[in-house]
Design an enzyme around this catalytic site. Sequence first.
Site, PDB file in Angstrom:
ATOM      1  N   ALA A 128      25.323  34.942  -7.033  1.00 33.68           N
ATOM      2  CA  ALA A 128      25.080  35.516  -8.043  1.00 33.68           C
ATOM      3  C   ALA A 128      23.539  35.690  -8.170  1.00 33.68           C
ATOM      4  CB  ALA A 128      25.473  35.139  -9.341  1.00 33.68           C
ATOM      5  N   GLY A 142      28.542  32.408  -5.795  1.00 29.63           N
ATOM      6  CA  GLY A 142      29.452  33.808  -5.964  1.00 29.63           C
ATOM      7  C   GLY A 142      29.701  34.532  -4.473  1.00 29.63           C
ATOM      8  N   GLU A 153      32.404  32.624  -3.193  1.00 28.99           N
ATOM      9  CA  GLU A 153      33.423  33.002  -4.145  1.00 28.99           C
ATOM     10  C   GLU A 153      34.205  34.490  -3.836  1.00 28.99           C
ATOM     11  OE1 GLU A 153      31.379  31.968  -7.650  1.00 28.99           O
ATOM     12  OE2 GLU A 153      32.810  30.403  -8.126  1.00 28.99           O
ATOM     13  N   GLU A 187      25.906  25.723  -6.979  1.00 28.52           N
ATOM     14  CA  GLU A 187      25.388  26.042  -8.444  1.00 28.52           C
ATOM     15  C   GLU A 187      24.853  24.741  -9.191  1.00 28.52           C
ATOM     16  OE1 GLU A 187      28.257  27.202  -6.831  1.00 28.52           O
ATOM     17  OE2 GLU A 187      28.477  29.087  -7.602  1.00 28.52           O
TER      18      GLU A 187
HETATM   19  N1  CO8 Z   1      19.640  35.401  -6.326  1.00 34.38           N
HETATM   20  C1  CO8 Z   1      18.204  36.057  -6.351  1.00 34.38           C
HETATM   21  N2  CO8 Z   1      17.474  35.921  -5.411  1.00 34.38           N
HETATM   22  C2  CO8 Z   1      17.970  35.184  -4.361  1.00 34.38           C
HETATM   23  C3  CO8 Z   1      19.020  34.317  -4.048  1.00 34.38           C
HETATM   24  C4  CO8 Z   1      19.844  34.406  -5.326  1.00 34.38           C
HETATM   25  N3  CO8 Z   1      21.197  34.053  -5.398  1.00 34.38           N
HETATM   26  N4  CO8 Z   1      19.222  33.710  -2.967  1.00 34.38           N
HETATM   27  C5  CO8 Z   1      18.034  34.133  -2.279  1.00 34.38           C
HETATM   28  N5  CO8 Z   1      17.195  35.178  -3.032  1.00 34.38           N
HETATM   29  C6  CO8 Z   1      15.896  35.703  -2.611  1.00 34.38           C
HETATM   30  C7  CO8 Z   1      14.928  34.772  -2.621  1.00 34.38           C
HETATM   31  O1  CO8 Z   1      14.515  34.368  -4.095  1.00 34.38           O
HETATM   32  C8  CO8 Z   1      14.006  35.420  -1.629  1.00 34.38           C
HETATM   33  O2  CO8 Z   1      13.345  36.299  -2.465  1.00 34.38           O
HETATM   34  P1  CO8 Z   1      11.678  36.460  -2.154  1.00 34.38           P
HETATM   35  O3  CO8 Z   1      11.302  36.908  -0.784  1.00 34.38           O
HETATM   36  O4  CO8 Z   1      11.141  37.716  -3.059  1.00 34.38           O
HETATM   37  O5  CO8 Z   1      11.167  35.218  -2.856  1.00 34.38           O
HETATM   38  C9  CO8 Z   1      14.642  35.975  -0.686  1.00 34.38           C
HETATM   39  O6  CO8 Z   1      16.151  36.250  -1.125  1.00 34.38           O
HETATM   40  C10 CO8 Z   1      14.802  35.210   0.617  1.00 34.38           C
HETATM   41  O7  CO8 Z   1      15.287  33.770   0.039  1.00 34.38           O
HETATM   42  P2  CO8 Z   1      14.716  32.512   0.728  1.00 34.38           P
HETATM   43  O8  CO8 Z   1      13.113  32.793   0.974  1.00 34.38           O
HETATM   44  O9  CO8 Z   1      15.130  31.337  -0.079  1.00 34.38           O
HETATM   45  O10 CO8 Z   1      15.306  32.440   2.254  1.00 34.38           O
HETATM   46  P3  CO8 Z   1      15.511  30.854   2.980  1.00 34.38           P
HETATM   47  O11 CO8 Z   1      15.947  31.272   4.248  1.00 34.38           O
HETATM   48  O12 CO8 Z   1      14.323  30.105   2.819  1.00 34.38           O
HETATM   49  O13 CO8 Z   1      16.855  30.246   1.933  1.00 34.38           O
HETATM   50  C11 CO8 Z   1      18.975  30.218   0.770  1.00 34.38           C
HETATM   51  C12 CO8 Z   1      18.111  30.812   1.841  1.00 34.38           C
HETATM   52  C13 CO8 Z   1      19.256  28.728   1.345  1.00 34.38           C
HETATM   53  C14 CO8 Z   1      20.139  30.861   0.818  1.00 34.38           C
HETATM   54  C15 CO8 Z   1      18.136  30.120  -0.492  1.00 34.38           C
HETATM   55  O14 CO8 Z   1      17.598  31.579  -0.629  1.00 34.38           O
HETATM   56  C16 CO8 Z   1      18.848  29.929  -1.655  1.00 34.38           C
HETATM   57  O15 CO8 Z   1      19.176  28.712  -1.843  1.00 34.38           O
HETATM   58  N6  CO8 Z   1      19.473  30.700  -2.515  1.00 34.38           N
HETATM   59  C17 CO8 Z   1      20.096  30.505  -3.724  1.00 34.38           C
HETATM   60  C18 CO8 Z   1      21.502  30.136  -3.463  1.00 34.38           C
HETATM   61  C19 CO8 Z   1      22.082  29.815  -4.518  1.00 34.38           C
HETATM   62  O16 CO8 Z   1      21.979  28.787  -5.606  1.00 34.38           O
HETATM   63  N7  CO8 Z   1      23.478  30.379  -4.927  1.00 34.38           N
HETATM   64  C20 CO8 Z   1      24.229  30.401  -6.253  1.00 34.38           C
HETATM   65  C21 CO8 Z   1      23.676  31.338  -7.189  1.00 34.38           C
HETATM   66  S1  CO8 Z   1      24.593  30.909  -8.847  1.00 34.38           S
HETATM   67  C22 CO8 Z   1      25.848  31.677  -8.651  1.00 34.38           C
HETATM   68  O17 CO8 Z   1      26.133  32.221  -7.303  1.00 34.38           O
HETATM   69  C23 CO8 Z   1      27.068  31.434  -9.651  1.00 34.38           C
HETATM   70  C24 CO8 Z   1      28.169  32.452  -9.473  1.00 34.38           C
HETATM   71  C25 CO8 Z   1      28.926  33.045 -10.664  1.00 34.38           C
HETATM   72  C26 CO8 Z   1      30.085  33.905 -10.444  1.00 34.38           C
HETATM   73  C27 CO8 Z   1      29.443  35.110  -9.660  1.00 34.38           C
HETATM   74  C28 CO8 Z   1      30.069  36.540  -9.906  1.00 34.38           C
HETATM   75  C29 CO8 Z   1      29.542  37.476  -8.978  1.00 34.38           C
END
Ligand code: CO8
Length: 258
Positions: free
Chosen positions: A65, A109, A112, A132
Amino acid sequence: MAFKTIIVENEDHIALIKLNRPDALNALNATLLTELSQALVEADKNSKVRCIVLTGSEKAFAAGADITEMADKTFVDAFGGDLFSEFPNKFLRVRKPIIAAVSGYALGGGCELAMMCDIIIASDTAKFGQPEINLGVMAGLGGTQRLTRFVGKSKAMDMNLTGRFMDAEEAERSGLVSRVVPAKKLMSEAMATAAKIAEKSALATMAVKESVNRSYESSLNEGLLFERRVFHSLFATEDQAEGMAAFMEKREPQFRDK
Ligand code: CO8
């Protein structure tokens, strides 16, 4: 229809839906969830479409998400607004089979979303996770429920409590995905699988989807009864007569969805 966050291509009998927010690793924001619901409803209604393929990019199926959209939400916003409840309701009403073709990150998400699909085909670069916990929250769309049924309690606890990622090989070994293919072959494998499903009677494929899903929502006895009744009902179709006649006549069946 023109979408901002997804790309939809109809190829023969397959609707191919690509998540398309490359700058955010296909994070699922409100616009994307609305557009994806619309595209799925359209594909389900379109009589030419017989199978749906959902995919992301090579780097990410979806990284969860959109955290930037959630960061400022309060309990009142989340609970009062019933956050993320509309999307699964629409998604789970789709009657046509949906294949998730997963490359790269399928997190939170995103994992999921893949699990809500009917088949997951993964590239050897795929990484699944429920991270999460690292954000001070927990899964909200099946990461503690579907994942537990797919991979068992210990692995589901491990992934949800530590936030560690599962690679494609482990995901296949654990029953989360149906097959793993080299990244370059992911889309051809997913499309070939969809084409294979598209050849079948649509009545039978919808019946299979409903019956397999029922196994998650009922006791074994109720599920078996449901399956048997759906099986019986398929004898009311012309496709059953055609399929069995074709077998006995040693020819390919011509299904007409009747
Ligand atoms: N939300 C918003 N932006 C994101 C997300 C995210 N989940 N994941 C990545 N991005 C963005 C980053 O902020 C970054 O943006 P910017 O270039 O503007 O800084 C861009 O994508 C590229 O990401 P990274 O630079 O971090 O890329 P890396 O290759 O270094 O890392 C990762 C990749 C490991 C995937 C890392 O981006 C990460 O850890 N992302 C978050 C993963 C996460 O925590 N996911 C869970 C989110 S919570 C959730 O899903 C709750 C679900 C509830 C129900 C959902 C219903 C649909």
